[in-house]
Design an enzyme around this catalytic site. Structure first.
Site, PDB file in Angstrom:
ATOM      1  N   SER A  29       1.681  -9.904  -0.806  1.00 18.04           N
ATOM      2  CA  SER A  29       1.276  -8.501  -0.668  1.00 18.04           C
ATOM      3  C   SER A  29       1.632  -7.871   0.673  1.00 18.04           C
ATOM      4  CB  SER A  29      -0.228  -8.371  -0.924  1.00 18.04           C
ATOM      5  OG  SER A  29      -0.964  -9.205  -0.050  1.00 18.04           O
ATOM      6  N   LYS A  39       0.803  -1.227   0.000  1.00 16.00           N
ATOM      7  CA  LYS A  39       0.000   0.000   0.000  1.00 16.00           C
ATOM      8  C   LYS A  39       0.838   1.280   0.000  1.00 16.00           C
ATOM      9  CE  LYS A  39      -4.442  -1.618   1.466  1.00 16.00           C
ATOM     10  NZ  LYS A  39      -4.244  -3.008   1.987  1.00 16.00           N
ATOM     11  N   GLU A  93      -9.534   7.105   3.704  1.00 11.64           N
ATOM     12  CA  GLU A  93     -10.418   6.181   4.422  1.00 11.64           C
ATOM     13  C   GLU A  93      -9.595   4.950   4.757  1.00 11.64           C
ATOM     14  OE1 GLU A  93     -10.085   6.003   1.166  1.00 11.64           O
ATOM     15  OE2 GLU A  93      -9.753   3.848   1.005  1.00 11.64           O
TER      16      GLU A  93
END
Ligand SMILES: *Cc1c(COP(=O)(O)O)cnc(C)c1O
Length: 404
Positions: free
Chosen positions: A386, A98, A120
């Site tokens: 990930s 991310k 968010e």
């Protein structure tokens, strides 16, 4: 307008209105039009500026620790009688993919003259990545988070606060990610001039899905030259990734999308079972609909009410998928599999013992899918790892106690 049926059209880029096949677009309230239009008209030009490219790649290298290694997992490979390479996004600063997107969007926001960043977050991973980059750059950061998630994810709330972000509780509806997204949109409407909204996956109105995919595409860009070094060919036979909104999968697939020899496998969360009523397997259960600003596949009732999803992993617990993935599903370019909560837990314990890597619960779904596939000995399989499993330790501990 459809680009679905011809092979000559790239899967990588949406059309000028932001559509991948029939999915995408920008379905937004009138009051957001100015913000989204400013972003749409500027993002490509900014992302191509040499000074932007240099700043982005320098931070990816010196701050995130890229390139992330491509690791041949020998014992896992032996188990499946093939060659499996792990793309180690878990080794990135803050522990997942991310941060790639958060850095890209915050750099872009600076060039748009924005001084205030909002985001968010569900489990808090995207909130932590965004708060991290804002601390680094000295920017104000406000993270909207469902009241229920704030209670469930205390360590990530503490991290964001320590990083200087303000965490604001969303107290409406189910008090989770969907409600936090609504609050962030409301904030953006009220601060159109000085604020950029950092969306955390390949979802939202155009240009977000394309922009986020481009920032995450560094994953497959590196994979190509790393494979060339290790195997002599830039192309694997398979790329496997888990899909919540779809950003790590989009990044892992990106530079292979137009290579038909490469099989793309997306793995969704089946929760307690695809048809159990407690699942997040959007491609299997969803129908075309509008969610968070774009047309995609959405889990919904007959009369269009969004269905509450369920997954053991917060990052996959989402009732939609990005429009690129809906198109990859509908066109058959990617194969969609799913893994249950239980299968993901088992896979996490197995890969930890085999390779000494504790994966994020999200990633564990991708590992679980290996069992549903068959490989040849000389296949080259790339699995996008990930994120790391530190954040999921409480869930893993609970599972161990149950099995004692
Ligand atoms: C958030 C998250 C995901 C799911 O998000 P995508 O946008 O689908 O990639 C997957 N893995 C990890 C480790 C995450 O933190």
């Amino acid at each position: 307008m459809s680009q679905t049926k011809t092979n000559s059209v790239s899967y990588m880029h949406p059309n000028e209105h932001g559509y991948f096949g029939q999915f995408g677009g920008a379905y937004i309230p009138e009051m957001l039009h100015r913000n989204v239009e400013e972003l749409r008209s500027r993002y490509l030009e900014i992302m191509h500026e040499p000074s932007f490219v240099a700043a982005f790649h320098q931070l990816l290298r010196d701050y995130v620790g890229r390139p992330s290694p491509l690791f041949l997992a020998e014992r896992l490979s032996a188990l499946h009688n093939t060659r499996i390479y792990l793309k180690r996004e878990d080794l990135n600063h803050t522990g997942a993919h991310k941060i790639n997107n958060a850095i890209g969007q915050v750099l872009l926001a600076q060039r748009l003259g924005k001084k205030r960043i909002i985001a968010e977050t569900g489990a808090g991973q995207h909130g932590v990545a965004t708060a991290t980059v804002c601390a680094l750059m000295g920017l104000e950061c406000i993270v909207y988070m469902g009241e229920k998630d704030i209670e469930r994810q205390a360590p990530n709330v503490a991290r964001m606060q320590m990083l200087g972000a303000k965490v604001v509780a969303a107290t409406s509806g189910s008090k989770t990610l969907k409600d936090a997204t609504n609050e962030a949109i409301r904030d953006w409407i009220n601060h159109p001039n000085d604020t950029h909204y950092v969306i955390g996956s390949v979802v939202g109105p155009h240009p977000y899905p394309d922009m986020v995919a481009r920032f995450q595409s560094v994953i497959s860009e590196e994979t190509r030259w790393q494979l060339k070094e290790k195997t002599g060919s830039e192309l694997p036979t398979h790329v496997i990734a888990c899909v919540g909104g779809g950003s790590n999968a989009a990044g892992a697939f990106y530079h292979f999308l137009d290579e038909p020899a490469v099989q793309l496998i997306a793995v969704e969360a089946a929760g307690l079972g695809v048809y159990s009523g407690m699942s997040a397997a959007t491609s299997q259960l969803g129908k075309p609909g509008i969610l968070h600003g774009s047309k995609s596949l959405v889990m919904q009732t007959e009369d269009g009410q969004v269905v509450e999803p369920h997954s053991i992993s917060a990052g996959l617990d989402y009732p939609g998928i990005g429009p690129l993935h809906a198109h990859l599903f509908e066109s058959g370019r990617a194969t969609f599999l799913s893994a249950t909560d239980e299968e993901a837990l088992q896979a996490a314990f197995e890969v930890t013992k085999l390779e000494g890597i504790i994966p994020a619960l999200e990633t564990a779904h991708a590992f679980a899918a290996l069992k549903q596939m068959s490989f040849k000995a000389n296949d080259v399989v790339v699995l996008c790892l990930s994120g790391r499993g530190d954040k999921d330790l409480a869930t893993y501990m609970h599972a161990m106690q149950k099995n004692d």
